[in-house]
Motif scaffolding. Structure first.
Motif, PDB file in Angstrom:
ATOM      1  N   VAL A  41     -28.466  11.980  -8.128  1.00 54.21           N
ATOM      2  CA  VAL A  41     -26.902  12.460  -8.453  1.00 54.21           C
ATOM      3  C   VAL A  41     -26.435  11.120  -7.292  1.00 54.21           C
ATOM      4  N   THR A  42     -26.374  10.461  -8.516  1.00 55.71           N
ATOM      5  CA  THR A  42     -25.247   9.220  -7.717  1.00 55.71           C
ATOM      6  C   THR A  42     -23.937   9.108  -7.691  1.00 55.71           C
ATOM      7  N   PRO A  43     -23.071   8.914  -7.412  1.00 60.86           N
ATOM      8  CA  PRO A  43     -21.594   8.631  -7.571  1.00 60.86           C
ATOM      9  C   PRO A  43     -21.407   7.294  -9.142  1.00 60.86           C
ATOM     10  N   GLY A  44     -22.643   6.416  -8.487  1.00 59.78           N
ATOM     11  CA  GLY A  44     -22.627   5.252  -9.774  1.00 59.78           C
ATOM     12  C   GLY A  44     -21.243   4.130 -10.021  1.00 59.78           C
ATOM     13  N   VAL A  45     -20.812   3.573 -10.515  1.00 64.62           N
ATOM     14  CA  VAL A  45     -19.808   2.648 -10.276  1.00 64.62           C
ATOM     15  C   VAL A  45     -18.377   3.143 -10.146  1.00 64.62           C
ATOM     16  N   LEU A  46     -18.248   4.395 -10.852  1.00 67.83           N
ATOM     17  CA  LEU A  46     -17.084   4.834 -10.589  1.00 67.83           C
ATOM     18  C   LEU A  46     -16.870   5.384  -9.461  1.00 67.83           C
ATOM     19  N   GLY A  47     -17.781   5.960  -8.691  1.00 67.82           N
ATOM     20  CA  GLY A  47     -17.797   5.940  -7.408  1.00 67.82           C
ATOM     21  C   GLY A  47     -17.536   5.018  -6.002  1.00 67.82           C
ATOM     22  N   PHE A  48     -18.037   4.059  -6.720  1.00 64.00           N
ATOM     23  CA  PHE A  48     -17.856   2.636  -5.903  1.00 64.00           C
ATOM     24  C   PHE A  48     -16.790   2.379  -5.866  1.00 64.00           C
ATOM     25  N   LEU A  49     -16.010   2.514  -7.416  1.00 58.03           N
ATOM     26  CA  LEU A  49     -14.596   1.590  -7.279  1.00 58.03           C
ATOM     27  C   LEU A  49     -13.498   2.309  -6.836  1.00 58.03           C
ATOM     28  N   VAL A  50     -13.575   3.642  -7.151  1.00 57.90           N
ATOM     29  CA  VAL A  50     -12.926   4.750  -6.107  1.00 57.90           C
ATOM     30  C   VAL A  50     -12.600   4.869  -4.577  1.00 57.90           C
ATOM     31  N   PHE A  51     -13.785   4.661  -3.866  1.00 57.66           N
ATOM     32  CA  PHE A  51     -13.767   4.230  -2.354  1.00 57.66           C
ATOM     33  C   PHE A  51     -12.992   3.462  -2.250  1.00 57.66           C
ATOM     34  N   ALA A  52     -14.010   2.308  -2.540  1.00 60.98           N
ATOM     35  CA  ALA A  52     -13.712   0.760  -2.212  1.00 60.98           C
ATOM     36  C   ALA A  52     -12.056   1.013  -2.434  1.00 60.98           C
ATOM     37  N   ALA A  53     -11.725   1.283  -3.440  1.00 55.11           N
ATOM     38  CA  ALA A  53      -9.472   1.382  -3.949  1.00 55.11           C
ATOM     39  C   ALA A  53      -9.554   1.909  -2.104  1.00 55.11           C
ATOM     40  N   LEU A  54      -9.442   3.395  -2.286  1.00 51.12           N
ATOM     41  CA  LEU A  54      -8.994   3.962  -0.833  1.00 51.12           C
ATOM     42  C   LEU A  54      -9.194   3.495  -0.022  1.00 51.12           C
ATOM     43  N   ALA A  55     -10.730   2.267   0.696  1.00 46.21           N
ATOM     44  CA  ALA A  55     -10.737   1.540   1.664  1.00 46.21           C
ATOM     45  C   ALA A  55      -9.619   0.643   2.111  1.00 46.21           C
ATOM     46  N   VAL A  56      -9.523   0.170   0.786  1.00 48.51           N
ATOM     47  CA  VAL A  56      -8.242  -1.263   0.449  1.00 48.51           C
ATOM     48  C   VAL A  56      -6.681  -1.281   1.179  1.00 48.51           C
ATOM     49  N   GLY A  57      -6.398   1.341   0.330  1.00 54.85           N
ATOM     50  CA  GLY A  57      -5.593   1.660   0.803  1.00 54.85           C
ATOM     51  C   GLY A  57      -5.571   1.430   2.510  1.00 54.85           C
ATOM     52  N   VAL A  58      -5.973   2.193   2.702  1.00 52.32           N
ATOM     53  CA  VAL A  58      -6.274   2.764   4.408  1.00 52.32           C
ATOM     54  C   VAL A  58      -5.941   1.165   4.867  1.00 52.32           C
ATOM     55  N   TRP A  59      -6.455   0.350   4.575  1.00 55.70           N
ATOM     56  CA  TRP A  59      -6.015  -1.020   5.690  1.00 55.70           C
ATOM     57  C   TRP A  59      -5.060  -1.178   5.304  1.00 55.70           C
ATOM     58  N   GLN A  60      -4.533  -1.576   4.047  1.00 55.62           N
ATOM     59  CA  GLN A  60      -2.962  -1.840   4.260  1.00 55.62           C
ATOM     60  C   GLN A  60      -2.609  -0.950   4.726  1.00 55.62           C
ATOM     61  N   LEU A  61      -2.236   0.497   4.867  1.00 56.78           N
ATOM     62  CA  LEU A  61      -1.564   1.673   5.624  1.00 56.78           C
ATOM     63  C   LEU A  61      -1.565   1.187   6.879  1.00 56.78           C
ATOM     64  N   MET A  62      -2.741   0.618   8.086  1.00 59.30           N
ATOM     65  CA  MET A  62      -3.086   0.217   9.564  1.00 59.30           C
ATOM     66  C   MET A  62      -2.396  -1.289   9.295  1.00 59.30           C
ATOM     67  N   LYS A  63      -2.691  -2.008   8.365  1.00 55.80           N
ATOM     68  CA  LYS A  63      -1.895  -2.752   8.706  1.00 55.80           C
ATOM     69  C   LYS A  63      -0.399  -2.954   8.772  1.00 55.80           C
ATOM     70  N   SER A  64       0.879  -2.160   8.295  1.00 53.59           N
ATOM     71  CA  SER A  64       1.865  -1.705   8.123  1.00 53.59           C
ATOM     72  C   SER A  64       2.420  -1.463   8.803  1.00 53.59           C
ATOM     73  N   MET A  65       1.143  -0.125   9.348  1.00 56.79           N
ATOM     74  CA  MET A  65       1.366   0.870  10.355  1.00 56.79           C
ATOM     75  C   MET A  65       1.538  -0.188  11.661  1.00 56.79           C
ATOM     76  N   ASN A  66       0.472  -0.707  11.456  1.00 56.44           N
ATOM     77  CA  ASN A  66       0.286  -2.186  13.248  1.00 56.44           C
ATOM     78  C   ASN A  66       1.303  -3.685  13.381  1.00 56.44           C
ATOM     79  N   ARG A  67       2.439  -3.235  11.946  1.00 52.30           N
ATOM     80  CA  ARG A  67       3.477  -4.253  11.872  1.00 52.30           C
ATOM     81  C   ARG A  67       4.444  -4.032  12.414  1.00 52.30           C
ATOM     82  N   HIS A  68       4.511  -2.516  12.041  1.00 56.63           N
ATOM     83  CA  HIS A  68       5.732  -1.489  12.188  1.00 56.63           C
ATOM     84  C   HIS A  68       5.822  -1.227  14.094  1.00 56.63           C
ATOM     85  N   MET A  69       4.615  -0.816  14.109  1.00 58.11           N
ATOM     86  CA  MET A  69       4.502  -0.373  15.399  1.00 58.11           C
ATOM     87  C   MET A  69       4.873  -1.700  16.655  1.00 58.11           C
TER      88      MET A  69
END
Length: 78
Positions: free
Chosen positions: A22-50
């Motif tokens: 069982v492999t996650p395939g391309v869709l699993g990678f795209l979802v994981f990549a989107a979550l990683a980009v979202g977390v990175w943007q949230l951390m960048k925003s939090m650092n700016r606000h702090m």
């Protein structure tokens, strides 16, 4: 071509898949990549606000007068 006809052509291909692999395939990678980009943007925003937060507390207006008289100092003379 109808969906039922398309499924009849796909079903034999599904039987050839290894059911123990069982492999996650391309869709699993795209979802994981989107979550990683979202977390990175949230951390960048939090650092700016702090960086904008002022952590120094302003003294209360009555605290200076009370400290001079020893009310908040806790030094009760007997």
């Amino acid at each position: 071509m109808y969906a039922t006809q398309a499924l009849t052509h796909v079903v034999p291909l599904a039987a050839e898949l290894d059911k123990n692999k069982v492999t996650p395939g391309v869709l699993g990678f795209l979802v994981f990549a989107a979550l990683a980009v979202g977390v990175w943007q949230l951390m960048k925003s939090m650092n700016r606000h702090m960086g904008r937060v002022n952590f120094e507390e302003a003294p209360e207006p009555g605290a200076a007068a009370a400290a001079e008289t020893g009310v908040l100092g806790g030094s009760a003379e007997k």
